[in-house]
Design a protein around this motif. Structure first.
Motif, mmCIF file in Angstrom:
data_model
loop_
_atom_site.group_PDB
_atom_site.id
_atom_site.type_symbol
_atom_site.label_atom_id
_atom_site.label_comp_id
_atom_site.label_asym_id
_atom_site.label_seq_id
_atom_site.Cartn_x
_atom_site.Cartn_y
_atom_site.Cartn_z
ATOM 1 N N PRO A 92 0.832 -1.202 0.000
ATOM 2 C CA PRO A 92 0.000 0.000 0.000
ATOM 3 C C PRO A 92 0.870 1.257 0.000
ATOM 4 O O PRO A 92 1.920 1.300 0.651
ATOM 5 N N VAL A 93 0.416 2.299 -0.697
ATOM 6 C CA VAL A 93 1.162 3.553 -0.746
ATOM 7 C C VAL A 93 0.182 4.723 -0.782
ATOM 8 O O VAL A 93 -0.867 4.639 -1.425
ATOM 9 N N ASN A 94 0.484 5.790 -0.068
ATOM 10 C CA ASN A 94 -0.340 7.000 -0.097
ATOM 11 C C ASN A 94 -0.115 7.743 -1.413
ATOM 12 O O ASN A 94 1.037 7.892 -1.846
ATOM 13 N N ALA A 95 -1.193 8.223 -2.012
ATOM 14 C CA ALA A 95 -1.044 8.876 -3.313
ATOM 15 C C ALA A 95 -2.030 10.026 -3.487
ATOM 16 O O ALA A 95 -3.191 9.930 -3.088
ATOM 17 N N SER A 96 -1.530 11.099 -4.078
ATOM 18 C CA SER A 96 -2.353 12.229 -4.506
ATOM 19 C C SER A 96 -1.943 12.549 -5.938
ATOM 20 O O SER A 96 -0.798 12.950 -6.188
ATOM 21 N N VAL A 97 -2.856 12.365 -6.878
ATOM 22 C CA VAL A 97 -2.556 12.546 -8.297
ATOM 23 C C VAL A 97 -3.564 13.528 -8.886
ATOM 24 O O VAL A 97 -4.763 13.448 -8.609
ATOM 25 N N ALA A 98 -3.051 14.457 -9.682
ATOM 26 C CA ALA A 98 -3.887 15.508 -10.253
ATOM 27 C C ALA A 98 -3.341 15.890 -11.627
ATOM 28 O O ALA A 98 -2.245 15.463 -12.009
ATOM 29 N N PRO A 99 -4.066 16.692 -12.398
ATOM 30 C CA PRO A 99 -3.561 17.104 -13.712
ATOM 31 C C PRO A 99 -2.232 17.836 -13.636
ATOM 32 O O PRO A 99 -1.443 17.808 -14.587
ATOM 33 N N THR A 100 -1.975 18.548 -12.519
ATOM 34 C CA THR A 100 -0.699 19.243 -12.354
ATOM 35 C C THR A 100 -0.056 18.843 -11.032
ATOM 36 O O THR A 100 -0.745 18.448 -10.072
ATOM 37 N N VAL A 101 1.250 18.956 -10.986
ATOM 38 C CA VAL A 101 1.979 18.649 -9.751
ATOM 39 C C VAL A 101 1.564 19.607 -8.640
ATOM 40 O O VAL A 101 1.437 19.206 -7.474
ATOM 41 N N GLU A 102 1.329 20.859 -8.990
ATOM 42 C CA GLU A 102 0.926 21.853 -7.987
ATOM 43 C C GLU A 102 -0.380 21.448 -7.310
ATOM 44 O O GLU A 102 -0.502 21.492 -6.078
ATOM 45 N N GLU A 103 -1.362 21.033 -8.126
ATOM 46 C CA GLU A 103 -2.635 20.622 -7.535
ATOM 47 C C GLU A 103 -2.461 19.374 -6.680
ATOM 48 O O GLU A 103 -3.053 19.253 -5.600
ATOM 49 N N ALA A 104 -1.658 18.422 -7.150
ATOM 50 C CA ALA A 104 -1.422 17.199 -6.372
ATOM 51 C C ALA A 104 -0.808 17.524 -5.024
ATOM 52 O O ALA A 104 -1.178 16.935 -3.991
ATOM 53 N N ASN A 105 0.129 18.457 -4.988
ATOM 54 C CA ASN A 105 0.747 18.873 -3.729
ATOM 55 C C ASN A 105 -0.266 19.541 -2.804
ATOM 56 O O ASN A 105 -0.296 19.272 -1.594
ATOM 57 N N ASP A 106 -1.094 20.417 -3.371
ATOM 58 C CA ASP A 106 -2.113 21.091 -2.555
ATOM 59 C C ASP A 106 -3.081 20.067 -1.955
ATOM 60 O O ASP A 106 -3.430 20.149 -0.774
ATOM 61 N N ARG A 107 -3.508 19.102 -2.759
ATOM 62 C CA ARG A 107 -4.473 18.110 -2.272
ATOM 63 C C ARG A 107 -3.850 17.153 -1.257
ATOM 64 O O ARG A 107 -4.556 16.597 -0.409
ATOM 65 N N ALA A 108 -2.548 16.950 -1.311
ATOM 66 C CA ALA A 108 -1.882 16.063 -0.349
ATOM 67 C C ALA A 108 -1.679 16.732 1.007
ATOM 68 O O ALA A 108 -1.550 16.047 2.032
ATOM 69 N N LEU A 109 -1.644 18.067 1.041
ATOM 70 C CA LEU A 109 -1.245 18.787 2.257
ATOM 71 C C LEU A 109 -2.128 18.502 3.473
ATOM 72 O O LEU A 109 -1.598 18.304 4.578
ATOM 73 N N ARG A 143 8.800 11.871 0.776
ATOM 74 C CA ARG A 143 9.759 11.032 0.040
ATOM 75 C C ARG A 143 9.193 9.642 -0.235
ATOM 76 O O ARG A 143 9.661 8.962 -1.156
ATOM 77 N N ARG A 144 8.210 9.211 0.552
ATOM 78 C CA ARG A 144 7.644 7.870 0.362
ATOM 79 C C ARG A 144 6.247 7.909 -0.255
ATOM 80 O O ARG A 144 5.743 6.882 -0.661
ATOM 81 N N TRP A 145 5.632 9.057 -0.258
ATOM 82 C CA TRP A 145 4.296 9.163 -0.848
ATOM 83 C C TRP A 145 4.425 9.448 -2.340
ATOM 84 O O TRP A 145 5.447 9.960 -2.816
ATOM 85 N N ILE A 146 3.370 9.138 -3.083
ATOM 86 C CA ILE A 146 3.346 9.422 -4.513
ATOM 87 C C ILE A 146 2.461 10.638 -4.734
ATOM 88 O O ILE A 146 1.242 10.583 -4.523
ATOM 89 N N ILE A 147 3.095 11.732 -5.110
ATOM 90 C CA ILE A 147 2.401 13.009 -5.268
ATOM 91 C C ILE A 147 2.850 13.618 -6.597
ATOM 92 O O ILE A 147 4.023 13.959 -6.755
ATOM 93 N N GLY A 148 1.941 13.724 -7.554
ATOM 94 C CA GLY A 148 2.360 14.273 -8.831
ATOM 95 C C GLY A 148 1.273 14.213 -9.878
ATOM 96 O O GLY A 148 0.115 13.897 -9.587
ATOM 97 N N ASP A 149 1.654 14.524 -11.120
ATOM 98 C CA ASP A 149 0.708 14.416 -12.228
ATOM 99 C C ASP A 149 0.618 12.959 -12.655
ATOM 100 O O ASP A 149 1.327 12.092 -12.130
#
Length: 348
Positions: free
Chosen positions: A231-248, A290-296
Protein backbone atom coordinates in the motif's frame (compact mmCIF):
# COMPACT_ATOMS: atom_id res chain seq x y z
CA UNK A 1 8.80 0.23 -20.19
CA UNK A 2 8.48 -1.61 -16.87
CA UNK A 3 5.28 -3.66 -16.66
CA UNK A 4 2.50 -2.12 -14.59
CA UNK A 5 1.49 -3.87 -11.36
CA UNK A 6 -2.10 -4.72 -10.52
CA UNK A 7 -3.81 -1.85 -8.72
CA UNK A 8 -6.08 -1.89 -5.67
CA UNK A 9 -7.45 0.65 -3.17
CA UNK A 10 -7.12 1.12 0.61
CA UNK A 11 -9.70 3.38 2.26
CA UNK A 12 -9.72 4.78 5.81
CA UNK A 13 -12.96 6.71 5.11
CA UNK A 14 -11.44 10.12 5.92
CA UNK A 15 -13.59 12.78 7.60
CA UNK A 16 -12.84 16.42 6.82
CA UNK A 17 -14.01 19.75 8.18
CA UNK A 18 -17.73 20.18 7.55
CA UNK A 19 -18.39 16.49 6.92
CA UNK A 20 -20.59 14.20 8.96
CA UNK A 21 -19.85 10.49 9.26
CA UNK A 22 -22.74 9.91 6.85
CA UNK A 23 -21.11 12.25 4.32
CA UNK A 24 -17.74 10.52 4.66
CA UNK A 25 -19.23 7.06 4.19
CA UNK A 26 -21.25 8.23 1.18
CA UNK A 27 -18.08 9.64 -0.38
CA UNK A 28 -16.23 6.36 0.17
CA UNK A 29 -19.03 4.26 -1.29
CA UNK A 30 -18.99 6.46 -4.39
CA UNK A 31 -15.21 6.08 -4.53
CA UNK A 32 -15.56 2.29 -4.38
CA UNK A 33 -18.01 2.41 -7.28
CA UNK A 34 -15.49 4.47 -9.26
CA UNK A 35 -12.74 1.94 -8.48
CA UNK A 36 -15.06 -0.84 -9.68
CA UNK A 37 -15.67 0.95 -12.99
CA UNK A 38 -11.98 1.80 -13.43
CA UNK A 39 -10.84 -1.82 -13.18
CA UNK A 40 -9.13 -1.85 -9.77
CA UNK A 41 -8.52 -5.34 -8.40
CA UNK A 42 -9.77 -4.93 -4.83
CA UNK A 43 -11.06 -2.32 -2.38
CA UNK A 44 -10.13 -2.64 1.30
CA UNK A 45 -11.28 -0.81 4.43
CA UNK A 46 -8.91 -0.25 7.36
CA UNK A 47 -9.84 -0.60 11.03
CA UNK A 48 -9.19 2.44 13.23
CA UNK A 49 -11.00 3.61 16.35
CA UNK A 50 -11.81 6.90 18.08
CA UNK A 51 -10.04 9.08 15.50
CA UNK A 52 -11.70 12.39 14.47
CA UNK A 53 -10.48 12.08 10.88
CA UNK A 54 -11.25 8.38 10.28
CA UNK A 55 -14.70 6.76 9.96
CA UNK A 56 -13.48 3.27 9.03
CA UNK A 57 -14.16 1.63 12.39
CA UNK A 58 -15.99 -1.54 11.31
CA UNK A 59 -14.68 -3.08 8.06
CA UNK A 60 -17.32 -5.87 7.84
CA UNK A 61 -20.17 -3.32 7.83
CA UNK A 62 -18.49 -1.19 5.17
CA UNK A 63 -17.65 -4.28 3.10
CA UNK A 64 -21.29 -5.37 3.11
CA UNK A 65 -22.43 -1.93 1.98
CA UNK A 66 -19.78 -1.85 -0.75
CA UNK A 67 -20.41 -5.27 -2.31
CA UNK A 68 -24.08 -4.30 -2.58
CA UNK A 69 -23.13 -1.23 -4.63
CA UNK A 70 -20.41 -2.72 -6.87
CA UNK A 71 -20.30 -5.45 -9.50
CA UNK A 72 -16.91 -7.10 -9.90
CA UNK A 73 -14.25 -5.63 -7.59
CA UNK A 74 -13.06 -7.72 -4.63
CA UNK A 75 -13.82 -6.07 -1.28
CA UNK A 76 -12.15 -6.69 2.04
CA UNK A 77 -10.41 -5.55 5.20
CA UNK A 78 -7.03 -3.91 5.35
CA UNK A 79 -7.27 -5.13 7.94
CA UNK A 80 -9.23 -6.57 10.80
CA UNK A 81 -7.09 -5.99 13.89
CA UNK A 82 -7.43 -9.47 15.29
CA UNK A 83 -6.45 -8.86 18.95
CA UNK A 84 -9.55 -6.65 19.19
CA UNK A 85 -11.94 -9.46 18.22
CA UNK A 86 -12.85 -13.05 19.01
CA UNK A 87 -11.65 -15.28 16.13
CA UNK A 88 -15.06 -17.00 15.87
CA UNK A 89 -16.81 -13.64 15.43
CA UNK A 90 -14.39 -12.63 12.65
CA UNK A 91 -14.83 -15.99 10.93
CA UNK A 92 -18.63 -15.75 11.12
CA UNK A 93 -18.68 -12.20 9.78
CA UNK A 94 -16.49 -13.01 6.79
CA UNK A 95 -18.21 -16.30 6.07
CA UNK A 96 -21.47 -14.32 5.88
CA UNK A 97 -19.85 -11.76 3.59
CA UNK A 98 -18.56 -14.55 1.34
CA UNK A 99 -22.11 -15.90 1.14
CA UNK A 100 -23.37 -12.42 0.19
CA UNK A 101 -20.71 -11.91 -2.51
CA UNK A 102 -19.17 -15.27 -3.45
CA UNK A 103 -15.63 -15.03 -4.77
CA UNK A 104 -15.28 -11.33 -3.98
CA UNK A 105 -14.26 -11.18 -0.30
CA UNK A 106 -10.78 -10.69 1.18
CA UNK A 107 -9.93 -10.98 4.87
CA UNK A 108 -6.80 -8.98 5.64
CA UNK A 109 -5.65 -9.58 9.23
CA UNK A 110 -3.28 -7.51 11.38
CA UNK A 111 -2.21 -7.54 15.01
CA UNK A 112 -1.82 -3.79 15.71
CA UNK A 113 -4.45 -2.20 17.99
CA UNK A 114 -5.64 0.48 15.56
CA UNK A 115 -6.19 2.98 18.36
CA UNK A 116 -4.97 4.47 21.64
CA UNK A 117 -4.50 2.42 24.86
CA UNK A 118 -7.86 3.41 26.37
CA UNK A 119 -9.86 2.30 23.34
CA UNK A 120 -7.70 -0.81 23.07
CA UNK A 121 -8.71 -1.77 26.61
CA UNK A 122 -12.39 -1.24 25.80
CA UNK A 123 -12.08 -3.41 22.69
CA UNK A 124 -10.19 -6.14 24.51
CA UNK A 125 -12.37 -6.66 27.57
CA UNK A 126 -13.21 -10.06 26.10
CA UNK A 127 -10.13 -11.42 27.91
CA UNK A 128 -8.01 -14.18 26.39
CA UNK A 129 -8.97 -13.35 22.80
CA UNK A 130 -6.95 -10.15 23.30
CA UNK A 131 -3.70 -12.02 23.96
CA UNK A 132 -1.36 -10.74 21.25
CA UNK A 133 1.01 -13.63 21.92
CA UNK A 134 -1.70 -15.98 20.65
CA UNK A 135 -2.04 -14.11 17.35
CA UNK A 136 -0.65 -17.00 15.23
CA UNK A 137 -3.08 -19.45 16.85
CA UNK A 138 -6.00 -17.10 16.27
CA UNK A 139 -5.11 -16.65 12.58
CA UNK A 140 -4.99 -20.44 12.20
CA UNK A 141 -8.28 -20.76 14.08
CA UNK A 142 -10.00 -18.36 11.69
CA UNK A 143 -8.69 -20.22 8.66
CA UNK A 144 -9.99 -23.51 10.08
CA UNK A 145 -13.36 -22.06 11.08
CA UNK A 146 -13.87 -20.60 7.60
CA UNK A 147 -13.18 -23.89 5.83
CA UNK A 148 -16.16 -26.02 4.73
CA UNK A 149 -15.10 -28.71 7.22
CA UNK A 150 -14.84 -26.25 10.10
CA UNK A 151 -12.78 -26.89 13.24
CA UNK A 152 -12.94 -29.30 16.14
CA UNK A 153 -12.65 -28.15 19.75
CA UNK A 154 -11.66 -30.63 22.44
CA UNK A 155 -13.54 -29.84 25.64
CA UNK A 156 -12.08 -30.33 29.10
CA UNK A 157 -14.27 -33.43 29.42
CA UNK A 158 -12.41 -34.92 26.46
CA UNK A 159 -15.42 -34.70 24.15
CA UNK A 160 -14.89 -33.21 20.68
CA UNK A 161 -17.10 -30.30 19.63
CA UNK A 162 -17.50 -29.33 15.95
CA UNK A 163 -17.60 -25.62 15.02
CA UNK A 164 -18.14 -23.93 11.64
CA UNK A 165 -18.36 -20.24 10.76
CA UNK A 166 -21.33 -20.94 8.47
CA UNK A 167 -23.40 -24.11 8.00
CA UNK A 168 -22.59 -24.95 4.38
CA UNK A 169 -19.70 -22.92 2.97
CA UNK A 170 -19.21 -23.21 -0.78
CA UNK A 171 -16.04 -21.11 -0.78
CA UNK A 172 -13.94 -19.08 1.63
CA UNK A 173 -12.57 -15.51 1.66
CA UNK A 174 -8.95 -15.04 0.66
CA UNK A 175 -6.92 -14.47 3.83
CA UNK A 176 -4.01 -11.99 3.73
CA UNK A 177 -1.59 -11.21 6.55
CA UNK A 178 -0.71 -7.55 7.13
CA UNK A 179 2.30 -6.15 8.93
CA UNK A 180 5.39 -3.97 8.95
CA UNK A 181 7.91 -6.18 10.72
CA UNK A 182 9.97 -9.36 10.47
CA UNK A 183 7.41 -11.07 12.72
CA UNK A 184 4.50 -10.65 10.32
CA UNK A 185 6.62 -11.56 7.30
CA UNK A 186 7.84 -14.79 8.89
CA UNK A 187 4.34 -15.75 10.09
CA UNK A 188 2.83 -15.17 6.63
CA UNK A 189 5.59 -17.34 5.16
CA UNK A 190 5.02 -20.08 7.74
CA UNK A 191 1.27 -20.18 7.12
CA UNK A 192 1.57 -19.94 3.33
CA UNK A 193 -0.47 -16.73 3.15
CA UNK A 194 -0.24 -13.66 0.88
CA UNK A 195 1.56 -10.79 2.61
CA UNK A 196 0.97 -7.03 2.70
CA UNK A 197 3.75 -4.78 4.01
CA UNK A 198 2.33 -1.55 5.48
CA UNK A 199 4.46 0.80 3.37
CA UNK A 200 1.83 3.54 3.53
CA UNK A 201 2.46 3.86 7.26
CA UNK A 202 6.15 3.00 7.56
CA UNK A 203 8.62 2.07 4.87
CA UNK A 204 11.34 1.04 7.31
CA UNK A 205 12.39 -2.59 6.97
CA UNK A 206 10.60 -3.17 3.66
CA UNK A 207 13.41 -5.01 1.88
CA UNK A 208 14.26 -7.26 4.85
CA UNK A 209 10.60 -8.18 5.51
CA UNK A 210 9.96 -9.12 1.89
CA UNK A 211 13.21 -11.10 1.66
CA UNK A 212 12.34 -13.05 4.81
CA UNK A 213 8.83 -13.73 3.53
CA UNK A 214 10.02 -15.02 0.17
CA UNK A 215 12.99 -17.02 1.42
CA UNK A 216 11.02 -18.76 4.19
CA UNK A 217 7.74 -19.22 2.31
CA UNK A 218 6.02 -22.58 2.78
CA UNK A 219 3.65 -23.29 -0.13
CA UNK A 220 0.04 -23.89 0.85
CA UNK A 221 -2.76 -25.52 -1.13
CA UNK A 222 -4.44 -22.17 -1.72
CA UNK A 223 -1.19 -20.29 -2.39
CA UNK A 224 1.59 -22.43 -3.89
CA UNK A 225 3.69 -19.31 -4.55
CA UNK A 226 4.40 -16.26 -2.34
CA UNK A 227 2.27 -13.23 -3.14
CA UNK A 228 2.94 -9.66 -2.05
CA UNK A 229 1.18 -6.32 -2.05
CA UNK A 230 2.35 -2.83 -1.09
CA UNK A 231 0.00 0.00 0.00
CA UNK A 232 1.16 3.55 -0.75
CA UNK A 233 -0.34 7.00 -0.10
CA UNK A 234 -1.04 8.88 -3.31
CA UNK A 235 -2.35 12.23 -4.51
CA UNK A 236 -2.56 12.55 -8.30
CA UNK A 237 -3.89 15.51 -10.25
CA UNK A 238 -3.56 17.10 -13.71
CA UNK A 239 -0.70 19.24 -12.35
CA UNK A 240 1.98 18.65 -9.75
CA UNK A 241 0.93 21.85 -7.99
CA UNK A 242 -2.63 20.62 -7.54
CA UNK A 243 -1.42 17.20 -6.37
CA UNK A 244 0.75 18.87 -3.73
CA UNK A 245 -2.11 21.09 -2.55
CA UNK A 246 -4.47 18.11 -2.27
CA UNK A 247 -1.88 16.06 -0.35
CA UNK A 248 -1.24 18.79 2.26
CA UNK A 249 -4.25 18.18 4.56
CA UNK A 250 -3.35 14.52 4.99
CA UNK A 251 0.35 15.27 5.37
CA UNK A 252 -0.44 17.73 8.15
CA UNK A 253 -2.78 15.27 9.84
CA UNK A 254 -0.13 12.54 9.84
CA UNK A 255 2.45 15.01 11.17
CA UNK A 256 0.13 15.77 14.10
CA UNK A 257 -0.31 12.06 14.78
CA UNK A 258 3.43 11.37 14.72
CA UNK A 259 4.23 14.31 16.99
CA UNK A 260 1.53 13.33 19.55
CA UNK A 261 -0.57 16.44 18.96
CA UNK A 262 -4.37 16.49 19.33
CA UNK A 263 -6.10 14.98 16.32
CA UNK A 264 -8.93 16.74 14.49
CA UNK A 265 -10.95 16.29 11.29
CA UNK A 266 -8.90 16.66 8.12
CA UNK A 267 -8.45 20.26 7.07
CA UNK A 268 -9.72 21.42 3.72
CA UNK A 269 -7.04 22.45 1.24
CA UNK A 270 -7.68 26.13 1.97
CA UNK A 271 -7.35 25.56 5.73
CA UNK A 272 -4.12 23.62 5.28
CA UNK A 273 -2.57 26.23 2.98
CA UNK A 274 -3.47 29.06 5.40
CA UNK A 275 -2.26 27.29 8.55
CA UNK A 276 1.00 28.45 10.17
CA UNK A 277 4.01 26.20 9.64
CA UNK A 278 6.32 24.85 12.33
CA UNK A 279 9.73 23.20 12.12
CA UNK A 280 8.68 19.84 13.62
CA UNK A 281 5.70 19.50 11.32
CA UNK A 282 7.66 20.56 8.25
CA UNK A 283 10.42 18.04 9.00
CA UNK A 284 7.90 15.21 9.39
CA UNK A 285 6.09 16.24 6.22
CA UNK A 286 9.32 16.33 4.23
CA UNK A 287 10.11 12.78 5.36
CA UNK A 288 6.67 11.50 4.40
CA UNK A 289 6.76 13.17 0.99
CA UNK A 290 9.76 11.03 0.04
CA UNK A 291 7.64 7.87 0.36
CA UNK A 292 4.30 9.16 -0.85
CA UNK A 293 3.35 9.42 -4.51
CA UNK A 294 2.40 13.01 -5.27
CA UNK A 295 2.36 14.27 -8.83
CA UNK A 296 0.71 14.42 -12.23
CA UNK A 297 -0.57 11.28 -13.94
CA UNK A 298 2.57 10.38 -15.90
CA UNK A 299 4.96 11.10 -13.04
CA UNK A 300 2.85 9.25 -10.45
CA UNK A 301 2.43 6.24 -12.72
CA UNK A 302 6.19 6.07 -13.23
CA UNK A 303 6.70 6.15 -9.45
CA UNK A 304 4.19 3.33 -8.94
CA UNK A 305 5.96 1.19 -11.54
CA UNK A 306 9.37 1.94 -10.02
CA UNK A 307 8.19 1.13 -6.48
CA UNK A 308 6.63 -2.16 -7.59
CA UNK A 309 9.76 -3.12 -9.51
CA UNK A 310 12.12 -2.21 -6.65
CA UNK A 311 10.11 -4.21 -4.13
CA UNK A 312 9.21 -6.97 -6.57
CA UNK A 313 5.55 -6.92 -5.51
CA UNK A 314 2.64 -8.28 -7.48
CA UNK A 315 0.21 -5.53 -6.59
CA UNK A 316 0.20 -1.90 -5.42
CA UNK A 317 -2.64 -0.73 -3.20
CA UNK A 318 -3.37 2.98 -3.59
CA UNK A 319 -4.49 4.89 -0.50
CA UNK A 320 -5.93 8.00 -2.20
CA UNK A 321 -5.23 10.83 0.24
CA UNK A 322 -6.13 13.79 -2.00
CA UNK A 323 -7.95 16.40 0.06
CA UNK A 324 -10.94 18.58 -0.79
CA UNK A 325 -11.52 22.27 -1.47
CA UNK A 326 -13.93 24.29 0.63
CA UNK A 327 -16.64 24.35 -2.04
CA UNK A 328 -16.62 20.66 -2.95
CA UNK A 329 -19.66 18.57 -1.92
CA UNK A 330 -19.50 17.11 1.58
CA UNK A 331 -20.73 13.71 0.41
CA UNK A 332 -18.14 13.35 -2.37
CA UNK A 333 -14.37 13.18 -2.73
CA UNK A 334 -13.49 14.53 -6.19
CA UNK A 335 -9.77 14.60 -5.47
CA UNK A 336 -9.68 10.97 -4.44
CA UNK A 337 -11.75 9.89 -7.45
CA UNK A 338 -9.40 11.90 -9.66
CA UNK A 339 -6.37 10.15 -8.16
CA UNK A 340 -7.78 6.72 -8.99
CA UNK A 341 -8.93 7.75 -12.48
CA UNK A 342 -5.61 9.29 -13.51
CA UNK A 343 -3.58 6.34 -12.25
CA UNK A 344 -5.89 3.83 -13.92
CA UNK A 345 -5.61 5.77 -17.15
CA UNK A 346 -1.81 5.55 -17.11
CA UNK A 347 -1.40 2.07 -15.63
CA UNK A 348 -4.52 0.23 -16.76
Amino acid sequence: MTASPALSVLDLVPVRTGQTSADAVAASLALAQAADRLGYERYWFAEHHNMPAVASTTPPVLIAATVARTERIRVGSGGVMLPNHAPLVVAEQFAALEAIAPGRIDLGIGRAPGSDPVITQLLRISGPTADVDRFPDHVSDIMSLLSPDGATLRLTSGREYAITATPAASDVPTVWLLGSSDYSAKLAAELGLPYVFAYHFSGDGLERALELYRSEYRPSEAHPEPRTMLPVNASVAPTVEEANDRALPHLRSMARLRSNRPMRPLETIEEALAAPRDSIGEELIAGMRRRWIIGDAAGAAAEVRALAARAGVDEVMISPIAGAHDGEPADAAPGRVQTLALLAGELG
